[in-house]
Enzyme design. Structure first.
Site, PDB file in Angstrom:
ATOM      1  CG  HIS A 415      -0.774  -3.908   4.504  1.00 39.05           C
ATOM      2  ND1 HIS A 415      -1.571  -4.855   5.436  1.00 39.05           N
ATOM      3  CD2 HIS A 415      -1.980  -3.591   3.790  1.00 39.05           C
ATOM      4  CE1 HIS A 415      -2.567  -5.150   5.296  1.00 39.05           C
ATOM      5  NE2 HIS A 415      -3.129  -4.366   4.206  1.00 39.05           N
ATOM      6  NE  ARG A 558      -3.079   7.288  -2.631  1.00 40.96           N
ATOM      7  CZ  ARG A 558      -2.235   6.797  -1.752  1.00 40.96           C
ATOM      8  NH1 ARG A 558      -1.558   7.611  -1.368  1.00 40.96           N
ATOM      9  NH2 ARG A 558      -2.505   5.480  -1.439  1.00 40.96           N
ATOM     10  CB  CYS A 726      -2.672  13.128   3.080  1.00 41.95           C
ATOM     11  SG  CYS A 726      -2.018  12.797   1.629  1.00 41.95           S
TER      12      CYS A 726
HETATM   13  C1  PEP Z   1       2.200   9.506   1.199  1.00 41.64           C
HETATM   14  O1  PEP Z   1       2.943   9.128   0.306  1.00 41.64           O
HETATM   15  O2  PEP Z   1       2.594  10.246   2.491  1.00 41.64           O
HETATM   16  C2  PEP Z   1       0.867   8.862   1.256  1.00 41.64           C
HETATM   17  C3  PEP Z   1       0.040   9.432   2.008  1.00 41.64           C
HETATM   18  O3  PEP Z   1       0.568   7.874   0.280  1.00 41.64           O
HETATM   19  P1  PEP Z   1       0.918   6.263   0.612  1.00 41.64           P
HETATM   20  O4  PEP Z   1       1.471   6.096   2.108  1.00 41.64           O
HETATM   21  O5  PEP Z   1      -0.309   5.469   0.376  1.00 41.64           O
HETATM   22  O6  PEP Z   1       2.020   5.821  -0.339  1.00 41.64           O
HETATM   23 MG    MG Z   2       2.361   7.902  -1.301  1.00 39.09          MG
END
Ligand code: PEP
Ligand code: MG
Length: 779
Positions: A415, A558, A726
């Site tokens: 976070h 998402r 991403c």
């Molecule tokens: C990932 O898992 O790479 C992602 C982009 O999602 P998060 O970091 O929110 O789990």
């Molecule tokens: Mg993820």
């Protein structure tokens, strides 16, 4: 239960009320006047008082506000509206805030105050000037005002009636639900809290930029000015390569001029803020500043530097030959640019106190404030270094204020790391010991690139964004066009404008759980408390901000994905299951499919947006492990009235099974896939991404991870399905090179990484073309 404090506070005394008029002009204000004019008013006044050409402004003082409360009888009535309010009771809080705001808005402003405001406005320019009306908080240590909903700003205000209304709206904003909540939590007495309002000429700059009054690294008496067409935002955000001018204060000459190709500018957009516009070909390569203009700006810079005693980072604008100084603040942090290497000597002699992972670039010095509980964030001041075990959504207001963030726990995708990068705040995570080793009040320097915390303030430096802009000016290249789409990741809507200013080709990941986490209530709470429409509205409004920032470009939203432990501290979090391993638990699409209400409400927000014409909205399912989940999600959406064949639905590849079964997903109808490498790596290598003890084994370039990615890309190419990334790995230029070489269609990176990723991608694409041409020639 937190009961709002009643009485007992020190209401401004009759004596001080007599002394301070309703209106103060900037020229009359000094920095000590903060309790009358608020932080914003005080700093503008200080600048005006030393002869800087600050746009004309006056402040409706805190005392005017207090007189308004007394004379309208509101001072008594208002607080009885929330006498003994339990701010944890959301319904009661909303009701009390609504009542209090309505009372302030409806009350008739005493004629004397109204007349004085009108007279001051007329004095500005006959009463037709376009102004900005901004709240200016008078209690310095109030929580971050924008979060608390009390830093209202009304732009493009013209005419008496609109002005009076805007002032009253600013006053009313003091009683927003969040503002009341946070003041109560932090022990402020609401009866005594005041607000000032700044009314300032809006400057529609024809050319604008930034200036370092001395060399940001060496401290030499060289003024460095960057300028481009339109509003200064274009330069500050790095969306344009500005001209660069170096003025030597010793010889009083411009010693270096670099003219860049300036393709875009940010200009006023009617009554709706600003917009990005193309610069006409004739002006693209034209010099923005004449030598005399450079010299004049440098002179203002020198005045500011001499007055404040330290080199300044100044924002300036020029309209119709009139110069304006819009902001001046000490140079405090340094960006990740080549010039920054000049600091190495200083760094080498400085003592390293703790180290961790550099999670958000930039360097900042400040005093340590250790936060062990979110309740203590009231003690966080502007410019502090926030040190905590791990940040959580409750802390975002404090995170917005600080110069840097240091955590004991977490990795590059925790976070603290995600939010800091979006806020543009340097951060070091996973130090393990920072909250023990560092002491409250200690002066330290945080290097968010290298992951180091040094003793003392070791560098004289430049703001990260401005330094990045300076770096762009040095290279002075035209915008880079790439065949691979370069998109940007967004988690908090307030980052949307900065994200858009990168010129990204769209949003490759909008994490909507941050829209909800920031409200401090779980989705389940909204459902259990019959507040479903509030939930839908929050989602709709937050997503819309991002869609609006990217007109005509795809935005992949998402669906919710927050592990249960992230929900635990929120209202409704007591009902979250305790899981041994939340990362492997009830999150992402698997939770939505089992909680149809939660999923349906998200879909409702999407449906509204599609109905409003946001064709660019695409939906991405997180944490899918089997095509059946995609099919089921799609069918549920169909049942709820979505034309699922027409809208864009895709998946994240975060679990090895989805990489392995990508062909089946394609057959099931996905329109795109995006690698969530943050999770894909942890699930492939069995490395908890948030566990600092195994962080050094978390290897994005592990052959197994690369092999999964390679195979999935090839399959997507075969079927002509867009394949993107991403996860954080997409923000690493080395990885970007590899991905382009292996055929990825698009890369979505963090805001701070867009420029370097774009450059790495462009080079790789050119190299591939060159190599192909050479091998053809050789045949
Ligand atoms: C990932 O898992 O790479 C992602 C982009 O999602 P998060 O970091 O929110 O789990
Ligand atoms: Mg993820």
């Amino acid at each position: 239960m937190i009961i709002i404090k009643q009485g007992g506070g020190k209401i401004i005394s009759g004596a001080s009320m007599k002394e301070v008029p309703n209106i103060l002009w900037l020229e009359e204000i000094r920095k000590e006047d903060i309790s009358s004019v608020g932080g914003k008013g005080a700093s503008l006044g200080e600048m005006a008082s030393i002869g800087l050409p600050v746009p004309t402004a006056f402040v409706v003082t805190a005392q005017a506000f207090r007189r308004f409360l007394i004379e309208t009888g509101l001072e008594k009535k208002l607080f009885s509206a929330y006498d003994k309010l339990d701010v944890e009771d959301n319904e009661a809080l909303e009701k009390a805030a609504g009542t209090a705001k309505a009372m302030v808005l409806k009350a008739k402003m005493p004629p004397k105050i109204r007349d004085e405001i009108k007279a001051a406005y007329r004095k500005m320019n006959g009463g037709s000037l376009i102004v900005a009306v901004r709240s200016s908080a008078t209690a310095e240590d109030l929580p971050d005002a924008s979060f608390a909903g009390q830093q209202e700003t009304y732009l493009n205000i013209r005419g008496d009636a609109a002005l009076i209304e805007a002032v009253q709206k600013c006053w009313a904003s003091l009683y927003g639900a969040r503002a009341i909540y946070y003041r109560a939590k932090q022990g402020f007495d609401d009866q005594t809290v005041n607000i000032a309002v700044v009314v300032q000429q809006l400057v529609p700059s024809e050319k604008a930029g930034v200036m370092f009054t001395s060399h940001p690294i060496t401290g030499e008496p060289l003024t460095i000015i960057e300028g481009s067409w339109g509003l200064g935002e274009a330069v500050v955000s790095g969306s344009v390569s500005p001209d660069k001018y170096v003025f030597d204060q010793r010889s009083e000459k411009v010693v270096d001029t670099l003219i860049s190709n300036k393709k875009v500018e940010i200009i006023a957009d009617g009554d709706h803020g600003t917009k990005l516009a193309d610069v006409s070909p004739a002006r693209q390569d034209a010099q923005v500043l004449a030598n005399e203009e450079v010299a004049k700006l440098a002179m203002y810079g020198k005045i500011a530097e001499d007055h404040y005693g330290v080199p300044q980072d100044v924002e300036w604008g020029i309209v119709a030959g009139t110069f304006y100084i819009l902001q001046s603040r000490p140079i405090t942090t340094i960006g990740n640019n080549k010039e920054a290497k000049g600091m190495t000597g200083q760094k080498q002699s400085a003592k390293i106190l703790v180290q961790g992972q550099g999670a958000a670039p930039g360097i900042a010095s400040g005093r340590v404030v250790i936060i062990r509980d979110v309740k203590d964030t009231g003690s966080v001041k502007e410019g502090d270094i926030l040190v905590t075990r791990m940040t959580n959504p409750d802390m975002v207001p404090a995170m917005r204020k600080v110069a840097a963030i240091v955590t004991d726990e977490g990795g590059m995708t925790c976070h603290a790391a995600i939010v800091s990068r979006e806020l543009g705040t340097p951060a070091v995570v996973g130090t393990k010991t920072a909250t023990n080793v560092l002491k409250n009040g200690q002066l330290v320097t945080v290097d968010g690139e290298m992951g180091l915390i040094y003793e003392g303030a070791i560098a004289q430096a430049a703001p990260a964004q401005a330094a990045a802009a300076a770096q762009q000016a040095v290279t002075g290249h035209a915008p880079i066009i790439t065949a691979t789409s370069i998109k940007v990741n967004v988690s908090i809507p307030e980052a949307a404008a900065r994200a858009a200013a990168t010129g990204a080709d769209g949003v490759g990941l909008l994490r909507i759980e941050h829209l909800i986490l920031g409200l401090n209530k779980t989705p389940g709470w909204f459902i259990a408390n019959s507040k479903e429409q509030d939930f839908v509205k929050e989602l709709h409004d937050g997503i819309k901000i991002v869609l609006d920032a990217f007109p005509g470009k795809t935005v992949w939203v998402r669906t919710l994905d927050a592990p249960t432990d992230e929900f635990r501290n929120m209202k409704g979090g007591e009902n979250e299951p305790h899981e041994h391993n939340p990362m492997l638990g009830w999150r992402g699409i698997r939770r939505d499919l089992q909680s149809p209400d939660q999923f349906r409400l998200q879909v409702e927000a999407f449906k509204q947006l599609w109905k409003e014409g946001y064709e660019n909205l695409g939906i991405m399912f997180p944490m899918v492990s089997h095509p059946d989940q995609f099919v089921l999600g799609k069918e549920m959406m169909r049942d709820w009235g979505v034309d699922v064949e027409r809208v864009t639905l895709g998946i994240m590849i975060e679990i090895p099974s989805s990489a392995i079964m990508i062909e089946d997903f394609i057959r099931a109808g996905i329109k795109f896939a995006s690698f969530g490498t943050n999770d894909l790596i942890q699930y492939t290598l069995a490395i908890d991404r948030n566990n600092e003890n195994v962080a050094d084994m978390y290897n994005p370039q592990h052959p197994a991870v690369l092999s999964l990615i390679h195979n999935a890309i090839q399959t997507c190419r075969e079927y002509d399905v867009e394949c993107s990334i991403c996860g954080q790995a997409g923000s690493d230029p080395k990885m970007a090179v590899w991905l382009v070489e292996h055929g990825i269609t698009s890369i979505s990176a963090n805001i701070d990484a867009i420029a370097k990723i774009r450059e790495a991608v462009a080079r790789t694409e050119k190299r591939i073309i060159l190599e192909a041409a050479r091998s053809r020639d050789a045949e």
